[in-house]
Every structure is written in C-alpha cells, then in structure tokens.
Write a protein that holds these residues in place. Sequence first.
Motif, PDB file in Angstrom:
ATOM      1  N   VAL A  45      17.181 -13.628  24.324  1.00  0.00           N
ATOM      2  CA  VAL A  45      17.638 -13.479  22.947  1.00  0.00           C
ATOM      3  C   VAL A  45      18.344 -12.137  22.763  1.00  0.00           C
ATOM      4  N   GLU A  46      17.802 -11.076  23.347  1.00  0.00           N
ATOM      5  CA  GLU A  46      18.453  -9.764  23.261  1.00  0.00           C
ATOM      6  C   GLU A  46      19.823  -9.795  23.930  1.00  0.00           C
ATOM      7  N   GLU A  47      19.909 -10.445  25.093  1.00  0.00           N
ATOM      8  CA  GLU A  47      21.180 -10.561  25.804  1.00  0.00           C
ATOM      9  C   GLU A  47      22.196 -11.336  24.958  1.00  0.00           C
ATOM     10  N   TYR A  48      21.740 -12.418  24.361  1.00  0.00           N
ATOM     11  CA  TYR A  48      22.594 -13.238  23.488  1.00  0.00           C
ATOM     12  C   TYR A  48      23.119 -12.391  22.333  1.00  0.00           C
ATOM     13  N   ASN A  49      22.218 -11.701  21.648  1.00  0.00           N
ATOM     14  CA  ASN A  49      22.618 -10.902  20.492  1.00  0.00           C
ATOM     15  C   ASN A  49      23.592  -9.800  20.875  1.00  0.00           C
ATOM     16  N   THR A  50      23.373  -9.153  22.008  1.00  0.00           N
ATOM     17  CA  THR A  50      24.272  -8.101  22.468  1.00  0.00           C
ATOM     18  C   THR A  50      25.649  -8.666  22.768  1.00  0.00           C
ATOM     19  N   TYR A  51      25.681  -9.816  23.418  1.00  0.00           N
ATOM     20  CA  TYR A  51      26.939 -10.425  23.839  1.00  0.00           C
ATOM     21  C   TYR A  51      27.783 -10.871  22.655  1.00  0.00           C
ATOM     22  N   VAL A  52      27.161 -11.450  21.660  1.00  0.00           N
ATOM     23  CA  VAL A  52      27.931 -12.081  20.586  1.00  0.00           C
ATOM     24  C   VAL A  52      28.028 -11.266  19.297  1.00  0.00           C
ATOM     25  N   GLU A  53      27.320 -10.175  19.213  1.00  0.00           N
ATOM     26  CA  GLU A  53      27.261  -9.400  17.963  1.00  0.00           C
ATOM     27  C   GLU A  53      28.642  -9.131  17.372  1.00  0.00           C
ATOM     28  N   ASP A  54      29.506  -8.482  18.121  1.00  0.00           N
ATOM     29  CA  ASP A  54      30.831  -8.120  17.598  1.00  0.00           C
ATOM     30  C   ASP A  54      31.681  -9.345  17.293  1.00  0.00           C
ATOM     31  N   ILE A  55      31.603 -10.353  18.166  1.00  0.00           N
ATOM     32  CA  ILE A  55      32.409 -11.561  17.967  1.00  0.00           C
ATOM     33  C   ILE A  55      32.052 -12.215  16.645  1.00  0.00           C
ATOM     34  N   ILE A  56      30.770 -12.471  16.446  1.00  0.00           N
ATOM     35  CA  ILE A  56      30.340 -13.207  15.260  1.00  0.00           C
ATOM     36  C   ILE A  56      30.576 -12.395  13.995  1.00  0.00           C
ATOM     37  N   VAL A  57      30.255 -11.127  14.018  1.00  0.00           N
ATOM     38  CA  VAL A  57      30.448 -10.308  12.822  1.00  0.00           C
ATOM     39  C   VAL A  57      31.916 -10.280  12.429  1.00  0.00           C
ATOM     40  N   ASN A  58      32.811 -10.125  13.399  1.00  0.00           N
ATOM     41  CA  ASN A  58      34.249 -10.108  13.093  1.00  0.00           C
ATOM     42  C   ASN A  58      34.727 -11.442  12.546  1.00  0.00           C
ATOM     43  N   VAL A  59      34.309 -12.537  13.172  1.00  0.00           N
ATOM     44  CA  VAL A  59      34.709 -13.870  12.697  1.00  0.00           C
ATOM     45  C   VAL A  59      34.103 -14.128  11.321  1.00  0.00           C
ATOM     46  N   ALA A  60      32.827 -13.858  11.185  1.00  0.00           N
ATOM     47  CA  ALA A  60      32.117 -14.154   9.943  1.00  0.00           C
ATOM     48  C   ALA A  60      32.709 -13.408   8.753  1.00  0.00           C
ATOM     49  N   ASN A  61      33.113 -12.195   8.960  1.00  0.00           N
ATOM     50  CA  ASN A  61      33.612 -11.411   7.846  1.00  0.00           C
ATOM     51  C   ASN A  61      35.051 -11.735   7.455  1.00  0.00           C
ATOM     52  N   GLN A  62      35.662 -12.685   8.152  1.00  0.00           N
ATOM     53  CA  GLN A  62      36.975 -13.190   7.748  1.00  0.00           C
ATOM     54  C   GLN A  62      36.846 -14.422   6.856  1.00  0.00           C
ATOM     55  N   ILE A  63      35.620 -14.944   6.726  1.00  0.00           N
ATOM     56  CA  ILE A  63      35.371 -16.122   5.899  1.00  0.00           C
ATOM     57  C   ILE A  63      35.203 -15.656   4.456  1.00  0.00           C
ATOM     58  N   PRO A  64      35.859 -16.305   3.499  1.00  0.00           N
ATOM     59  CA  PRO A  64      35.683 -15.905   2.094  1.00  0.00           C
ATOM     60  C   PRO A  64      34.215 -16.002   1.669  1.00  0.00           C
ATOM     61  N   SER A  65      33.788 -15.063   0.892  1.00  0.00           N
ATOM     62  CA  SER A  65      32.406 -14.990   0.433  1.00  0.00           C
ATOM     63  C   SER A  65      32.192 -15.956  -0.735  1.00  0.00           C
ATOM     64  N   THR A  66      31.879 -17.214  -0.408  1.00  0.00           N
ATOM     65  CA  THR A  66      31.685 -18.234  -1.442  1.00  0.00           C
ATOM     66  C   THR A  66      30.438 -19.048  -1.149  1.00  0.00           C
ATOM     67  N   ASN A  67      30.039 -19.844  -2.104  1.00  0.00           N
ATOM     68  CA  ASN A  67      28.904 -20.762  -1.945  1.00  0.00           C
ATOM     69  C   ASN A  67      27.628 -20.077  -1.472  1.00  0.00           C
ATOM     70  N   GLY A  68      27.367 -18.904  -1.968  1.00  0.00           N
ATOM     71  CA  GLY A  68      26.121 -18.223  -1.637  1.00  0.00           C
ATOM     72  C   GLY A  68      26.128 -17.520  -0.293  1.00  0.00           C
ATOM     73  N   TYR A  69      27.242 -17.534   0.394  1.00  0.00           N
ATOM     74  CA  TYR A  69      27.355 -16.882   1.694  1.00  0.00           C
ATOM     75  C   TYR A  69      27.537 -15.383   1.503  1.00  0.00           C
ATOM     76  N   LYS A  70      26.768 -14.605   2.252  1.00  0.00           N
ATOM     77  CA  LYS A  70      26.862 -13.146   2.176  1.00  0.00           C
ATOM     78  C   LYS A  70      27.576 -12.604   3.410  1.00  0.00           C
ATOM     79  N   ARG A  71      28.175 -11.463   3.257  1.00  0.00           N
ATOM     80  CA  ARG A  71      28.807 -10.806   4.400  1.00  0.00           C
ATOM     81  C   ARG A  71      27.756 -10.524   5.470  1.00  0.00           C
ATOM     82  N   VAL A  72      28.180 -10.618   6.725  1.00  0.00           N
ATOM     83  CA  VAL A  72      27.272 -10.418   7.848  1.00  0.00           C
ATOM     84  C   VAL A  72      27.410  -8.999   8.367  1.00  0.00           C
TER      85      VAL A  72
END
Length: 147
Positions: A45-72
């Motif tokens: 799990v630590e390896e997974y989180n380290t590997y994908v942290e930047d990818i997911i945060v960058n992708v996620a924060n390009q999604i409009p903040s709607t429908n109860g979704y919060k910035r990651v």
Amino acid sequence: MHILVFFTIGKDGNHWLACVSDLKEEKNYILDSLKKYRKNDKKAVEEYNTYVEDIIVNVANQIPSTNGYKRVKAISLFPTEVKDVPQQANTFDCGVYVMKFLEGAMFNTDLWTDKKHYKDLIAYRRQIMLQLIKWEKNTSQAIFHNG
C-alpha cells in the motif's frame, strides 16, 4: 455518483496491475491477478501510494469541483484496499485481466470480482483483436486466414 480515476502500474518489468481511485468516496483499490499484493500488506500500500500520489493529485485537481467532490491533497490519506479478484493461471494473462478489471470498474459491474467472467479469455482476446481491427483509426491492413 463516483468520480473514478483508472490507471495501470507495471510491476518488475513483467506484470500489470489495475488500479482505481474513487475520489468522491476517497478510496483506492488495487486489482492484482497474480496476488503480488496481499490484503493488508502495508508495504504494498505504501509503494502504491508513493507511485501514484503525484499522478492522481494532478489528474484529480483538473476535475471541476461539483457534486460534493472536494479537491484532493493526498491520496495516501485514502484507505487502499487490495480487492479479492480472479487470479490468472499463467504468467502472461495479466494485461487481459487488467482490461477486464477496469471494464468492470468503469461500468460498475461485477466483472472485477466474479470469476465466471474469466472462464473464456481466448474469446475475450478475440473480441479485443476485432475491436482493434475494426477501429476507425486503424490504418493497417488486416489479413484473415481461416485454417
């Protein structure tokens, strides 16, 4: 409504894992057809989180903040679950399993957990091949031989 980010991870140069981050529910899922990751395996799990942290945060924060979704800010704060998924019986089907897992997750079906969907991988491979051949952007010449 879920807000899902799908991606794959290549492990050790010869194995593929499917991964899903549910940004609204704030959960991560690892789908591994070779059980390289074990349930509650903290190192995995630590390896997974380290590997994908930047990818997911960058992708996620390009999604409009709607429908109860919060910035990651950090997906490593999300719980990561290693799903109990069907296992491959050889060393070369991981890519096909990854595609099936993500198809199931995308369409919210039991494809990613129900073993009955994995009985005929040869037919699934044929389906993939035909979709690629028929794809409008495919410019290669396909030659079929019945034999």
